[in-house]
Design a protein around this motif. Structure first.
Motif, PDB file in Angstrom:
ATOM      1  N   ALA A   1       0.770  -1.288  -0.229  1.00 48.75           N
ATOM      2  CA  ALA A   1      -0.121   0.030  -0.210  1.00 48.75           C
ATOM      3  C   ALA A   1       0.719   1.122   0.059  1.00 48.75           C
ATOM      4  O   ALA A   1       0.411   2.394  -0.457  1.00 48.75           O
TER       5      ALA A   1
ATOM      6  N   ASP B   1      -4.473  -7.233  -0.521  1.00 50.10           N
ATOM      7  CA  ASP B   1      -4.885  -6.157   0.534  1.00 50.10           C
ATOM      8  C   ASP B   1      -5.157  -4.680  -0.157  1.00 50.10           C
ATOM      9  O   ASP B   1      -4.526  -4.478  -1.370  1.00 50.10           O
ATOM     10  N   GLU B   2      -5.917  -4.040   0.339  1.00 50.38           N
ATOM     11  CA  GLU B   2      -6.286  -2.706  -0.311  1.00 50.38           C
ATOM     12  C   GLU B   2      -5.093  -2.099  -0.547  1.00 50.38           C
ATOM     13  O   GLU B   2      -4.244  -1.862   0.110  1.00 50.38           O
ATOM     14  N   ASP B   3      -5.138  -1.422  -1.652  1.00 41.30           N
ATOM     15  CA  ASP B   3      -3.961  -0.324  -2.116  1.00 41.30           C
ATOM     16  C   ASP B   3      -2.739  -1.254  -2.679  1.00 41.30           C
ATOM     17  O   ASP B   3      -1.704  -0.516  -3.102  1.00 41.30           O
TER      18      ASP B   3
ATOM     19  N   GLN C   1      -4.655  -3.302 -10.250  1.00 42.56           N
ATOM     20  CA  GLN C   1      -5.227  -3.343  -8.926  1.00 42.56           C
ATOM     21  C   GLN C   1      -5.000  -4.750  -8.499  1.00 42.56           C
ATOM     22  O   GLN C   1      -5.268  -5.826  -9.331  1.00 42.56           O
TER      23      GLN C   1
ATOM     24  N   THR D   1      -6.278  -6.083  -5.735  1.00 35.10           N
ATOM     25  CA  THR D   1      -7.868  -6.688  -5.292  1.00 35.10           C
ATOM     26  C   THR D   1      -8.792  -6.348  -6.275  1.00 35.10           C
ATOM     27  O   THR D   1      -8.445  -5.776  -7.521  1.00 35.10           O
TER      28      THR D   1
ATOM     29  N   VAL E   1     -13.422  -5.672  -7.341  1.00 37.50           N
ATOM     30  CA  VAL E   1     -14.532  -5.568  -6.540  1.00 37.50           C
ATOM     31  C   VAL E   1     -15.687  -6.244  -7.352  1.00 37.50           C
ATOM     32  O   VAL E   1     -15.177  -6.771  -8.624  1.00 37.50           O
TER      33      VAL E   1
ATOM     34  N   TYR F   1      -6.639   5.128  -5.445  1.00 37.47           N
ATOM     35  CA  TYR F   1      -6.166   3.557  -5.088  1.00 37.47           C
ATOM     36  C   TYR F   1      -4.452   3.674  -4.963  1.00 37.47           C
ATOM     37  O   TYR F   1      -4.134   4.041  -6.147  1.00 37.47           O
ATOM     38  N   SER F   2      -3.872   3.347  -4.068  1.00 34.56           N
ATOM     39  CA  SER F   2      -2.540   3.490  -3.892  1.00 34.56           C
ATOM     40  C   SER F   2      -1.895   4.502  -4.243  1.00 34.56           C
ATOM     41  O   SER F   2      -0.847   4.613  -5.043  1.00 34.56           O
TER      42      SER F   2
ATOM     43  N   ARG G   1     -11.602  -5.440 -12.066  1.00 33.57           N
ATOM     44  CA  ARG G   1     -10.286  -4.955 -11.630  1.00 33.57           C
ATOM     45  C   ARG G   1      -9.689  -3.859 -12.415  1.00 33.57           C
ATOM     46  O   ARG G   1      -9.634  -4.015 -13.811  1.00 33.57           O
TER      47      ARG G   1
END
Length: 391
Positions: free
Chosen positions: A131, A144-146, A159, A161, A163, A180-181, A255
């Protein structure tokens, strides 16, 4: 990219100025002619050997004119290396088999010689970042996120991750608005880009599970639309890597990606050369060389044998293209045929890539009517066009 055609302006200079300009122009032409006679420039692209810069006048220099690319093509249009299929196992008409001796014999034998697993791929690595943007070596076991993944072959950043359950327009809006990131320039990937991270050496999921752990196999959206069907968009199934279409109201996974888009179309991408009865086509975007002619009515085994035994256009190192190379000829912005390749029929063509694990009795095919990438039983008869070049 649009290249403007500039019209010459009418001169308002005197006849005397024009005459002086004409003299100067003639002098420049004479200089260029003299200079060219003293220079030897080789613009050919090697098939893998070293580049010969020797300016001797030896008569044994053998230049492969099939690979001559317009010198500034990649400065104007998109160029790329074909993504690896990552197939390492050989298959016969129904099951996994021990790979045959290789290279194949001049007649294409033995049976099932010359398939995807026996030829090298372009090298590609996925690098993971946490991240904070620090590299992970190795990639963390969970996404994991970011966290992001950078593809060394395309330079695209993904990404790590995803959705779920987004209709197509929701997917577009999600990526366009994503922070994001530490970046806000995310976008929904094109069909080419999303298919580029498919791993056709794996099944369920057909993706690098170290770089993209726990990747769902349910379809993912791309931004690409289906020509002639305004309510449909291209999607990718990560069960096998199938490329197909779906109504934009379906709930798919998403993604996002960032980076310079690639695989753009070009009106001068394909360059034809050679004897009229055995013409070859250079794909200036990938530097792969294709047989311009094609044959019909071949099973998968017969397709392999035909290409490995082919002597065409003064070369005998032809092979059946793998699924990604064949897919690279597709132009999803058109259909019937869905390609700018010269005289492409709207038909199914064989690739050298099998469907691993679950359906080894099937191999990947490309439908050049509507641009689908799918698979057929190996006993089916399809079209065949051979290829040479590559890593």
């Amino acid at each position: 990219m649009i290249l403007e055609e500039r019209k010459p302006r009418r001169s308002t200079r005197s006849f005397k100025s024009a005459k002086a300009g004409l003299v100067l122009l003639l002098l420049l032409v004479m200089i260029l002619i003299c200079g060219c006679s003293l220079m030897k420039t080789d613009l050919s692209i090697s098939d893998g050997g070293s580049t010969d810069t020797d300016t001797d006048t030896d008569t044994d220099t053998d230049v492969d004119t099939d690979t001559d690319t317009d010198s500034n093509y990649c400065d104007v249009y998109d160029c790329w290396l074909t993504e690896p299929t990552n197939q390492t196992l050989c298959h016969d008409e129904s099951a996994q088999m021990t790979c045959t001796s290789f290279p194949c014999n001049s007649d294409g034998s033995p049976d099932f010689c010359g398939q995807d697993a026996q030829y090298p791929d372009n090298t590609r690595t996925f690098s993971c970042y946490d991240a904070e943007g620090a590299p992970q070596d190795p990639c963390d076991g969970s996404a994991d996120e970011d966290e992001t993944v950078i593809d060394s072959l395309t330079g695209l950043e993904w990404q790590r991750t995803w959705v779920e359950d987004k209709q197509w327009q929701e997917a577009v809006d999600y990526c366009d608005g994503l922070d994001y990131s530490g970046h806000t320039d995310w976008r929904l990937p094109s069909c080419y880009e999303l298919d580029g991270i498919v791993d056709r050496g794996q099944y369920n999921p057909a993706i690098d599970t170290i770089a993209f752990p726990s990747n769902p196999t349910i379809d993912f959206w791309s931004t690409s639309f289906i020509v002639g069907f305004s309510e449909y968009r291209w999607g990718i199934s990560f069960v096998s890597g199938l490329v197909g279409s779906a109504l934009e109201t379906y709930p798919f996974n998403v993604r996002c990606v960032r980076g310079e888009p690639y695989h753009g179309t070009s009106p001068v991408r394909f360059k034809v050369s050679g004897d009229v009865s055995q013409e070859v086509v250079l794909d200036q975007a990938t530097k792969l060389i294709w047989q311009k002619e094609y044959v019909t009515g071949k099973t998968w085994q017969e397709a392999l044998l035909y290409c490995e035994g082919l002597d065409y256009g003064d070369h005998d190192d032809w092979r059946l293209p793998n699924a990604n190379e064949l897919r690279g000829l597709v132009d999803i912005e058109t259909y019937d045929p869905a390609s700018g390749f010269p005289d492409m029929p709207s038909s199914l063509f064989w690739s050298s890539s099998s469907i691993v694990t679950i359906s080894p009795d099937q191999a990947w095919v490309v439908d050049f009517e509507y641009a689908y990438l799918g698979f057929n039983l190996k006993s089916t008869e399809n079209y065949v066009r051979c290829i040479r070049g590559g890593p």
